[in-house]
Design a protein around this motif. Structure first.
Motif, PDB file in Angstrom:
ATOM      1  N   CYS A   5       0.850  -1.192   0.000  1.00 44.27           N
ATOM      2  CA  CYS A   5       0.000   0.000   0.000  1.00 44.27           C
ATOM      3  C   CYS A   5       0.884   1.240   0.000  1.00 44.27           C
ATOM      4  O   CYS A   5       1.820   1.335   0.807  1.00 44.27           O
ATOM      5  N   ILE A   6       0.591   2.188  -0.885  1.00 43.70           N
ATOM      6  CA  ILE A   6       1.449   3.354  -1.064  1.00 43.70           C
ATOM      7  C   ILE A   6       0.684   4.628  -0.714  1.00 43.70           C
ATOM      8  O   ILE A   6      -0.351   4.922  -1.327  1.00 43.70           O
ATOM      9  N   ILE A  24      -6.308   4.724   3.015  1.00 48.54           N
ATOM     10  CA  ILE A  24      -5.386   3.630   2.727  1.00 48.54           C
ATOM     11  C   ILE A  24      -5.074   2.847   4.001  1.00 48.54           C
ATOM     12  O   ILE A  24      -4.902   1.629   3.989  1.00 48.54           O
ATOM     13  N   ASP A  25      -5.038   3.544   5.155  1.00 54.09           N
ATOM     14  CA  ASP A  25      -4.838   2.863   6.439  1.00 54.09           C
ATOM     15  C   ASP A  25      -6.020   1.951   6.758  1.00 54.09           C
ATOM     16  O   ASP A  25      -5.841   0.830   7.255  1.00 54.09           O
ATOM     17  N   SER A  26      -7.231   2.422   6.475  1.00 55.18           N
ATOM     18  CA  SER A  26      -8.418   1.624   6.765  1.00 55.18           C
ATOM     19  C   SER A  26      -8.467   0.371   5.897  1.00 55.18           C
ATOM     20  O   SER A  26      -8.805  -0.717   6.375  1.00 55.18           O
ATOM     21  N   VAL A  27      -8.116   0.521   4.614  1.00 53.87           N
ATOM     22  CA  VAL A  27      -8.090  -0.639   3.719  1.00 53.87           C
ATOM     23  C   VAL A  27      -7.044  -1.647   4.198  1.00 53.87           C
ATOM     24  O   VAL A  27      -7.292  -2.853   4.239  1.00 53.87           O
ATOM     25  N   GLY A 241     -17.324   2.601   4.369  1.00 49.46           N
ATOM     26  CA  GLY A 241     -17.904   1.846   3.263  1.00 49.46           C
ATOM     27  C   GLY A 241     -16.942   1.693   2.105  1.00 49.46           C
ATOM     28  O   GLY A 241     -16.865   0.624   1.480  1.00 49.46           O
ATOM     29  N   ALA A 242     -16.196   2.747   1.805  1.00 52.22           N
ATOM     30  CA  ALA A 242     -15.232   2.691   0.713  1.00 52.22           C
ATOM     31  C   ALA A 242     -14.094   1.723   1.031  1.00 52.22           C
ATOM     32  O   ALA A 242     -13.674   0.933   0.170  1.00 52.22           O
ATOM     33  N   ALA A 243     -13.582   1.771   2.246  1.00 50.36           N
ATOM     34  CA  ALA A 243     -12.494   0.871   2.644  1.00 50.36           C
ATOM     35  C   ALA A 243     -12.933  -0.581   2.541  1.00 50.36           C
ATOM     36  O   ALA A 243     -12.184  -1.446   2.064  1.00 50.36           O
ATOM     37  N   ASP A 244     -14.153  -0.857   2.970  1.00 49.82           N
ATOM     38  CA  ASP A 244     -14.677  -2.219   2.893  1.00 49.82           C
ATOM     39  C   ASP A 244     -14.802  -2.664   1.435  1.00 49.82           C
ATOM     40  O   ASP A 244     -14.512  -3.817   1.104  1.00 49.82           O
ATOM     41  N   ALA A 245     -15.236  -1.743   0.557  1.00 49.67           N
ATOM     42  CA  ALA A 245     -15.388  -2.077  -0.862  1.00 49.67           C
ATOM     43  C   ALA A 245     -14.041  -2.389  -1.506  1.00 49.67           C
ATOM     44  O   ALA A 245     -13.913  -3.364  -2.255  1.00 49.67           O
ATOM     45  N   VAL A 246     -13.018  -1.579  -1.220  1.00 53.60           N
ATOM     46  CA  VAL A 246     -11.690  -1.810  -1.801  1.00 53.60           C
ATOM     47  C   VAL A 246     -11.099  -3.118  -1.282  1.00 53.60           C
ATOM     48  O   VAL A 246     -10.546  -3.921  -2.054  1.00 53.60           O
ATOM     49  N   ALA A 247     -11.226  -3.353   0.024  1.00 56.64           N
ATOM     50  CA  ALA A 247     -10.708  -4.592   0.596  1.00 56.64           C
ATOM     51  C   ALA A 247     -11.423  -5.803   0.013  1.00 56.64           C
ATOM     52  O   ALA A 247     -10.796  -6.836  -0.284  1.00 56.64           O
ATOM     53  N   SER A 248     -12.738  -5.694  -0.164  1.00 56.08           N
ATOM     54  CA  SER A 248     -13.509  -6.800  -0.748  1.00 56.08           C
ATOM     55  C   SER A 248     -13.103  -7.041  -2.193  1.00 56.08           C
ATOM     56  O   SER A 248     -13.068  -8.183  -2.652  1.00 56.08           O
TER      57      SER A 248
END
Length: 567
Positions: A5-6, A24-27, A241-248
């Motif tokens: 992660c950058i 980026i930290d949340s993801v 919600g965005a972090a969850d979407a990227v991680a998923s």
């Protein structure tokens, strides 16, 4: 998975370093919770070594040096460096207005807004002149103009490939430079949220962005006007919600790998490949993936086996040793074809898709069949010609040369080109990403033999390959030139029309590539009449080639003519 992660460089996060880092930290935290190994690095400190051993990259980087490093990787990168570079070119993403109606906004045509002076609001000609002069003092010549639209300013956020899409009114929220004050009062005009999502998704798809955000204005009549698009926004009001979407999205790419997901497309897959070749190739691809093999290694193995297969067809099948040799040749060529399927499936599974891999993949079939044609010509040398009773002799070499270098080469060359074109239009990518003879020649000229001799060798062959494809398709080349000159780029209607005409021809491209000719080769060699295979290529396959070419050129001519009428 081992994920890098950058963080974004400080100059690209004016007044927002903390907010940009938060997403980026949340993801990263979510991915660690799913069992992935995650490494964090700041863009200012990014090096090639940081990318070694990683299976995916999530990056907010924008520096040219960072994008250059990431562009050389053969693993999935979100967002890709190419999409980030395109998103920074406003004139390619949005339509620049004529600087005549005031008030209007003046912005850099390329690059990101890093300070308040990068976006200027002007109310009259004098203000415009001052703004343009100020930009020129800073060395910025290319500018983007957009009329000031009165309405509700909305920030939108999306992650393509997931269900996530969110929007929020800008007024009252955090502002980097206070530009939102021009539209601070919210009137809550009614608008179609689905229309906003569709327009935002279309723009993101056109640039190639997966994680995106931007700004739009909702007019009094509900009109949605997108005024900016960015990669990796901070997702302030919808961070979780965005972090969850990227991680998923990352997790799904690993878990939802099915044989269907490794197809190039349903349009271009042959029925025999679907029921057999792709399934065997998929099993082999998963095995090679566990072993850590690169797709290019698998391609080289297929080349060796295919070449050995050709040597096995040298012996006549009129004796037990000869029949066994031919059966071994069939087995080796089948295995080479399974591996040829596996290398592409492995590349799509792992994201290790490289231009060298694509060139090697095309060269694999050439290696197989050169070996096969040499073996067949030598096999025919002492055999009698049918119906005349004299030996083939050197005429066997002539027949093999005509069949292989004249017929087979042109048939496969054009069939491969038509499939590449179809897949490109299906992808929705901008036309500047389509490989042409001129672009490949420039790349070849810029590459020295001392830099990378293997890459230079295959690149030299590929230049000739693309030149031959373009010579066979004059009407498509004319259509391509007109599409490139089309204001606003290729519309979805044009793309759909092209695919509608191209799709029925995919069955002919499949027949002209491997399976059909391989079946005829197996049958003729085992029946000890190899000349039948050569005659089949010279006659039947040539007729199919001419039919396919005529139909493709005809609809390209029609499309090109209709565009001429409209221009």
């Amino acid at each position: 998975m081992n994920i890098l992660c950058i963080y974004r460089a400080t100059e690209f996060s004016p007044n927002m370093r903390g907010q940009d880092a938060a997403i980026i930290d949340s993801v990263a935290a979510l991915l660690r919770g799913k069992g992935h190994e995650v490494t964090m690095v700041h863009e200012e400190e990014l090096s090639v070594a940081d990318c070694h051993g990683k299976s995916a990259v999530l990056t907010m980087a924008r520096r040219k040096r960072s994008l250059d490093i990431l562009s050389r990787l053969s693993i999935p990168v979100v967002n890709t460096p190419q999409s980030v570079a395109r998103a920074a070119k406003r004139c390619e993403v949005l339509v620049s207005d004529e600087p005549t109606d005031f008030p209007l906004w003046v912005k850099k045509a390329e690059g990101y807004s890093q300070c308040p002076e990068d976006v200027v609001y002007v109310e009259d000609v004098q203000g415009l002149d001052r703004a343009v002069a100020h930009f020129r003092e800073r060395g910025i010549e290319r500018l983007f103009f957009s009329h000031h639209i009165v309405g509700d300013q909305i920030k939108f956020y999306g992650v393509r490939g997931t269900d996530f899409f969110s929007w929020d009114y800008s007024a009252g929220g955090f502002s980097k430079f206070g530009w939102e004050e021009r539209n601070a009062e919210v009137s809550h005009y009614e608008f179609a949220a689905d229309d906003l999502r569709r327009k935002a998704d279309d723009l993101a798809r056109a640039t190639g962005l997966t994680v995106y955000g931007g700004d739009c204005i909702i007019g009094e009549d509900g009109t949605v006007s997108i005024i900016d698009l960015n990669d990796w926004p901070s997702f302030g009001p919808c961070l979780d919600g965005a972090a969850d979407a990227v991680a998923s999205l990352v997790q799904d790419r690993e878990e939802r790998v099915t044989v269907e997901s490794t197809y190039k497309s349903n349009d271009t897959e042959e029925w025999l490949d679907k029921v057999l070749t792709r399934k065997v190739g998929f099993c082999l691809a998963k095995w090679f993936c566990r072993l850590g093999y690169h797709p290019n290694t698998v391609t080289v193995i297929s080349m060796v086996l295919g070449a050995l297969a050709g040597a096995c067809f040298w012996l006549r099948a009129d004796s037990s040793p000869g029949l066994l040799s031919n059966l071994l040749g069939v087995s080796l060529l089948l295995t080479a074809n399974f591996l040829d399927s596996a290398d592409g499936q492995l590349a799509r599974m792992t994201g290790k898709k490289t231009r060298l891999g694509r060139i090697l993949d095309g060269a694999a079939g050439d290696v197989w069949f050169i070996s096969i044609y040499v073996a067949l010509s030598m096999r025919l040398f002492s055999q009698p010609m049918p119906f005349v009773g004299i030996q083939w002799g050197w005429w066997g070499f002539v027949a093999a040369a005509v069949s292989g270098f004249v017929c087979h080469a042109r048939q496969c060359n054009l069939a491969d080109y038509y499939r590449t074109i179809h897949l490109f239009f299906l992808s929705g990518k901008p036309l500047d990403q389509f490989d042409t003879y001129e672009s490949q020649r420039e790349l070849n000229q810029a590459t020295g033999w001392k830099d990378d001799p293997l890459w230079k060798f295959f690149l030299t062959l590929y230049v000739g390959y693309t030149k031959s494809q373009e010579r066979q398709t004059p009407m498509f080349q004319r259509l391509l030139r007109r599409l490139r000159r089309q204001p606003g780029g290729v519309t979805s209607e044009m793309r759909d029309e092209f695919l509608r005409n191209s799709r029925p021809l995919m069955k002919w491209t499949n027949i002209l590539t491997f399976n059909t000719r391989a079946i005829v080769l197996y049958a003729s060699c085992l029946a000890d009449v190899p000349w039948v295979y050569l005659a089949f290529e010279i006659t039947v396959m040539s007729v199919l080639y001419l039919h396919m070419r005529h139909r493709h050129e005809s609809f390209c001519r029609r499309m090109s003519s209709s565009m001429s009428d409209m221009m």
